[in-house]
Design an enzyme around this catalytic site. Structure first.
Site, short mmCIF file in Angstrom:
data_model
loop_
_atom_site.label_atom_id
_atom_site.label_comp_id
_atom_site.label_asym_id
_atom_site.label_seq_id
_atom_site.Cartn_x
_atom_site.Cartn_y
_atom_site.Cartn_z
N CYS A 2 0.86 -1.17 0.00
CA CYS A 2 0.00 0.00 0.00
C CYS A 2 0.90 1.23 0.00
O CYS A 2 2.11 1.11 0.11
CB CYS A 2 -0.88 0.02 1.24
SG CYS A 2 -1.75 -1.53 1.53
N ARG A 27 1.26 1.67 -5.99
CA ARG A 27 1.52 0.73 -4.90
C ARG A 27 0.28 -0.04 -4.47
O ARG A 27 0.38 -1.03 -3.76
CB ARG A 27 2.09 1.47 -3.69
CG ARG A 27 3.45 2.09 -3.93
CD ARG A 27 3.92 2.82 -2.70
NE ARG A 27 4.22 1.93 -1.62
CZ ARG A 27 5.43 1.56 -1.24
NH1 ARG A 27 6.47 2.00 -1.88
NH2 ARG A 27 5.60 0.73 -0.22
N TRP A 70 -3.87 -1.77 -1.05
CA TRP A 70 -3.96 -3.04 -1.76
C TRP A 70 -4.37 -4.05 -0.70
O TRP A 70 -3.59 -4.38 0.18
CB TRP A 70 -2.62 -3.39 -2.40
CG TRP A 70 -2.62 -4.65 -3.18
CD1 TRP A 70 -3.26 -4.87 -4.38
CD2 TRP A 70 -1.94 -5.86 -2.85
NE1 TRP A 70 -3.01 -6.15 -4.80
CE2 TRP A 70 -2.21 -6.79 -3.89
CE3 TRP A 70 -1.13 -6.26 -1.80
CZ2 TRP A 70 -1.70 -8.07 -3.88
CZ3 TRP A 70 -0.63 -7.55 -1.79
CH2 TRP A 70 -0.92 -8.44 -2.84
N ASN A 96 0.99 0.38 6.53
CA ASN A 96 1.41 -0.65 5.56
C ASN A 96 1.97 -1.83 6.34
O ASN A 96 2.65 -1.62 7.34
CB ASN A 96 2.54 -0.12 4.66
CG ASN A 96 2.04 0.84 3.62
OD1 ASN A 96 0.84 1.07 3.50
ND2 ASN A 96 2.97 1.42 2.88
N GLY A 97 1.75 -3.03 5.85
CA GLY A 97 2.30 -4.21 6.51
C GLY A 97 1.17 -5.06 7.08
O GLY A 97 0.01 -4.91 6.70
N GLU A 476 9.15 -14.22 -19.32
CA GLU A 476 8.92 -12.81 -18.99
C GLU A 476 7.91 -12.16 -19.94
O GLU A 476 7.04 -11.40 -19.53
CB GLU A 476 10.27 -12.07 -19.01
CG GLU A 476 10.21 -10.57 -18.89
CD GLU A 476 9.50 -10.07 -17.63
OE1 GLU A 476 9.28 -10.85 -16.70
OE2 GLU A 476 9.14 -8.87 -17.62
N LYS A 480 4.31 -10.54 -19.00
CA LYS A 480 3.96 -9.16 -19.34
C LYS A 480 2.60 -9.12 -20.03
O LYS A 480 1.75 -8.31 -19.70
CB LYS A 480 5.04 -8.59 -20.27
CG LYS A 480 5.46 -7.21 -20.04
CD LYS A 480 6.36 -6.93 -18.85
CE LYS A 480 6.07 -7.65 -17.60
NZ LYS A 480 7.04 -7.47 -16.55
N GLU A 483 -0.37 -10.08 -17.53
CA GLU A 483 -0.72 -9.19 -16.42
C GLU A 483 -1.39 -7.91 -16.89
O GLU A 483 -2.22 -7.35 -16.17
CB GLU A 483 0.49 -8.88 -15.53
CG GLU A 483 1.53 -7.99 -16.14
CD GLU A 483 2.70 -7.71 -15.20
OE1 GLU A 483 2.47 -7.43 -14.01
OE2 GLU A 483 3.85 -7.76 -15.66
N HIS A 499 5.69 -31.86 -24.86
CA HIS A 499 5.40 -32.58 -23.61
C HIS A 499 4.14 -32.03 -22.94
O HIS A 499 3.90 -32.30 -21.77
CB HIS A 499 6.59 -32.48 -22.65
CG HIS A 499 7.84 -33.09 -23.22
ND1 HIS A 499 8.00 -34.44 -23.39
CD2 HIS A 499 8.97 -32.51 -23.72
CE1 HIS A 499 9.19 -34.68 -23.94
NE2 HIS A 499 9.79 -33.52 -24.14
N LYS A 595 2.63 -2.88 -7.25
CA LYS A 595 4.00 -2.78 -7.76
C LYS A 595 4.97 -3.61 -6.94
O LYS A 595 5.87 -4.23 -7.47
CB LYS A 595 4.43 -1.31 -7.76
CG LYS A 595 5.83 -1.07 -8.30
CD LYS A 595 5.88 -1.35 -9.77
CE LYS A 595 7.26 -1.18 -10.35
NZ LYS A 595 7.37 -1.88 -11.66
O1 M6R Z 1 10.33 -5.58 -6.58
P1 M6R Z 1 10.61 -6.99 -7.04
O2 M6R Z 1 11.49 -7.04 -8.21
O3 M6R Z 1 11.11 -7.86 -5.94
O4 M6R Z 1 9.19 -7.55 -7.47
C1 M6R Z 1 9.02 -8.90 -7.82
C2 M6R Z 1 7.76 -9.10 -8.60
O5 M6R Z 1 6.64 -8.79 -7.80
C3 M6R Z 1 7.74 -8.23 -9.84
O6 M6R Z 1 8.87 -8.46 -10.62
C4 M6R Z 1 6.48 -8.49 -10.70
O7 M6R Z 1 6.47 -9.80 -11.15
C5 M6R Z 1 6.46 -7.52 -11.86
N1 M6R Z 1 6.01 -6.22 -11.42
C6 M6R Z 1 5.60 -7.98 -12.98
O8 M6R Z 1 5.71 -7.13 -14.08
#
Ligand code: M6R
Length: 600
Positions: A2, A27, A70, A96-97, A476, A480, A483, A499, A595
């Protein structure tokens, strides 16, 4: 994760706190709220995004705190949005937390206190209320209340008739911004970077009282001094600069981000690397294994790093999803280097894996983008990827910067371990230096990639396949696309096609094949034939024009050796962006995501 923001000063408190929340929305964005404190508290909350929260205009106070959420405990509704208050509605808390013992605390407080939300946070204002009843100051009441909390937190507290903000942190990040006759607080610097870049990072266990011209920090009951530093980020770097989305802006920033990642780190004559880390050549020669821990996109950068490190430094590398990591038996911690890759430096799963490694006695190295983040304080050594602020939830420029940085690390290790010859080091480093230009060539092909994305946007699902360094790029690129577009997308090692995934391939499922040099393109071409035989349209990403006849469409990649797949990834970032754009998705804030994920 958050976002927390706060302000104390003489300017328009409501607007400043609201703007801080807009800056932080990446966030978390399922509910938001603001408290302004004067003689009484004015609270506004909303279910939904910050834009739906009106700017408080009639509040009489010069102190404000805000939160964008969040959800973890309780649905994203207005009652569950922060700030939360005590029974008298004169203490407001944003948090937060996670408060792990909140149920026990709630049970204890319930006789004398009324709870109105499902959150763990709400116990905090009620605990503070209990201590304020003893006639102590707000900072003392917060000190006493936080002694009862178990878990992680960053909190900002304000109260009617108290002339300041009190903040506290335990694990979750929190920093203070110092302006002219104004003080700010934020869960990261984007909260207030429009106003000041002079910051103080709080340490775990710190409690601070903020007024407009003074900050007093305590730890364990005693006054402590914390350094103030000047951030290089400016407000413009965190803005959209005319792009429709942060993600597109950040994709276009990649040549610059790469130059920053490399700048000053490659010594004269291109034969050495200076990463400013305190790992001696003797230690690096003795390392038997490198264990990489990371999540999501950073995990994919870790898989790419494995390809580079094993080749350049002749060292065994394992890459583990951080939430699955445990320092396992049969390893000697003295001979193991654990590398945590994390853009934010705050991902709970990655920090938990790092702590496990520290407990085992292994040396640790963080690869991160975020100055002052938790990972930088806990790991033995840190290398910054220097990508600048990344606001879009989908990681783009930080992925390429991570890969560039671990390439430098691979060259450094290769040299230290006497594996790479001078010429081989020189070649690897020349490849890194060519990256910004190579990425720019991809960006110049944006209209072609956009057109391809439009053509395929209505497909049933998307598949991505690659080998060697093309494999993490396939993973990756699929992440992308899924998401931000909400389409099903799956990445896999091309050899795995037959497979399982082949069962799903139809004329309505485009298949993207990473056919870059050093990704065993010849073998992947056999897989291309297999999917074409099932009628799937194939997009090839390659530097080799001879592959043109094998695929339906080509994205051309300039030649750059082992780094070609990361350049291919840039083309596939644009492809994902334009598929999502065609569907009018909220690209910078995909549903249910945040994020940085600061809960396990
Ligand atoms: O801040 P981080 O690199 O540790 O975050 C890890 C993942 O949450 C982050 O890479 C996430 O998969 C991406 N935002 C996706 O695009």
């Amino acid at each position: 994760m958050c976002g927390i923001t706060g302000y104390i000063g003489t300017d328009d408190t409501g607007s400043i706190v609201h703007q801080g929340l807009e800056n932080l929305e990446y966030r978390g964005y399922d509910s938001a709220g603001i408290a302004i404190a004067g003689e009484s508290l004015t609270i506004q909350k909303t279910e939904g995004e910050v834009g739906e929260l009106s700017v408080p205009t009639h509040a009489d106070g010069m102190v404000g705190i805000g939160h964008t959420r969040w959800s973890t405990h309780g649905e994203p509704t207005a009652p569950n949005a922060h700030p939360h208050t005590d029974c008298t509605e004169s203490v407001a808390v944003v948090h937060n937390g996670i408060i792990e013992n909140y149920e026990a605390l709630k049970a204890e407080l319930r006789d004398r206190h009324t709870f109105t939300s499902d959150t763990d946070t709400e116990v905090i204002p009620h605990l503070i209320e209990t201590h304020l009843e003893d006639g102590v100051s707000l900072v003392t009441a917060v000190q006493r209340a936080t002694r009862r909390l178990e878990g992680s937190y960053a909190i900002a507290v304000t109260a009617a008739d108290h002339d300041g903000i009190v903040v506290a942190r335990e694990d979750s990040p929190l920093l203070i911004g110092h302006g002219e006759a104004a003080t700010y607080v934020g869960s990261d610097a984007t909260a207030f970077i429009d106003h000041t870049n002079r910051v103080t990072y709080l340490k775990t266990g710190d409690i601070a009282r903020l007024t407009d011209d003074d900050v007093t920090v305590y730890n364990d009951g005693a006054r402590v001094q914390r350094d103030t530093q000047t951030l290089e980020w400016d407000a413009d770097a965190a803005g959209k600069s005319g792009y429709n989305h942060y993600m597109l802006k950040e994709i276009h920033e990649q040549p610059r981000a790469l130059r920053q990642a490399i700048s000053g780190r490659i010594n004269d004559f291109e034969t050495g690397v200076d990463l400013d880390i305190d790992l001696t050549a003797e230690y690096l020669r003795a390392v038997e294994e490198i264990q990489i821990v990371a999540c999501g996109t950073s995990y994919h950068a870790g898989l790419y790093a494995k390809e580079l490190l094993e080749t350049a430094a002749d060292v065994r590398v394992t890459v583990t999803i951080a939430s699955e990591y445990e320092f396992s038996g049969g390893r000697d911690p003295q001979e193991t280097l654990v590398v945590a890759i994390t853009q934010s430096g705050e991902t709970a799963d990655t920090l938990s894996a790092l702590r496990d490694a520290i407990r085992s006695g292994a040396r640790t190295l963080a690869v991160t983008n975020t100055l002052g983040s938790t990972v930088t304080r806990e790991a033995d050594e840190t290398v910054f990827i220097r990508a600048g602020p990344e606001i879009g939830v989908a990681a783009t420029k930080t992925f390429v910067s991570q890969v560039a940085t671990v390439t430098l690390l691979a060259a450094h290790l290769g040299e230290a371990r006497n594996v790479l010859s001078t010429q081989a080091t020189r070649d690897l480093l020349a490849g890194v230096q060519e990256l910004p230009g190579a990425v720019q060539q991809i960006l110049d092909q944006e209209p072609t990639i956009k057109e391809a994305a439009r053509t395929h946007a209505d497909s049933e699902a998307f598949f991505y396949m690659g080998r060697q360094a093309g494999y993490p790029v396939a993973l990756e690129s699929a992440l992308k696309l899924k998401e931000i577009s909400y389409d099903h997308a799956e990445g896999f090692a091309a050899g795995e096609l037959k497979h399982g995934p082949l069962a799903l391939v139809t004329p309505d499922t485009p298949v993207v094949a990473v056919l870059t040099a050093e990704s065993a393109a010849e073998k992947t071409l056999n897989n291309v034939k297999e999917v074409k035989a099932r009628g799937a349209p194939v997009i090839g990403v390659t530097s080799d024009p001879s592959h043109t006849s094998s695929v339906d469409q080509m994205f051309d990649i300039p030649e750059c050796g082992p780094l070609e797949p990361v350049v291919a990834n840039v083309a596939l970032q644009l492809f994902a962006y334009y598929v999502a754009d065609e569907k009018d998705r909220p690209i910078d804030k995909p549903r249910n995501l945040a994020k940085s994920v600061t809960v396990e």
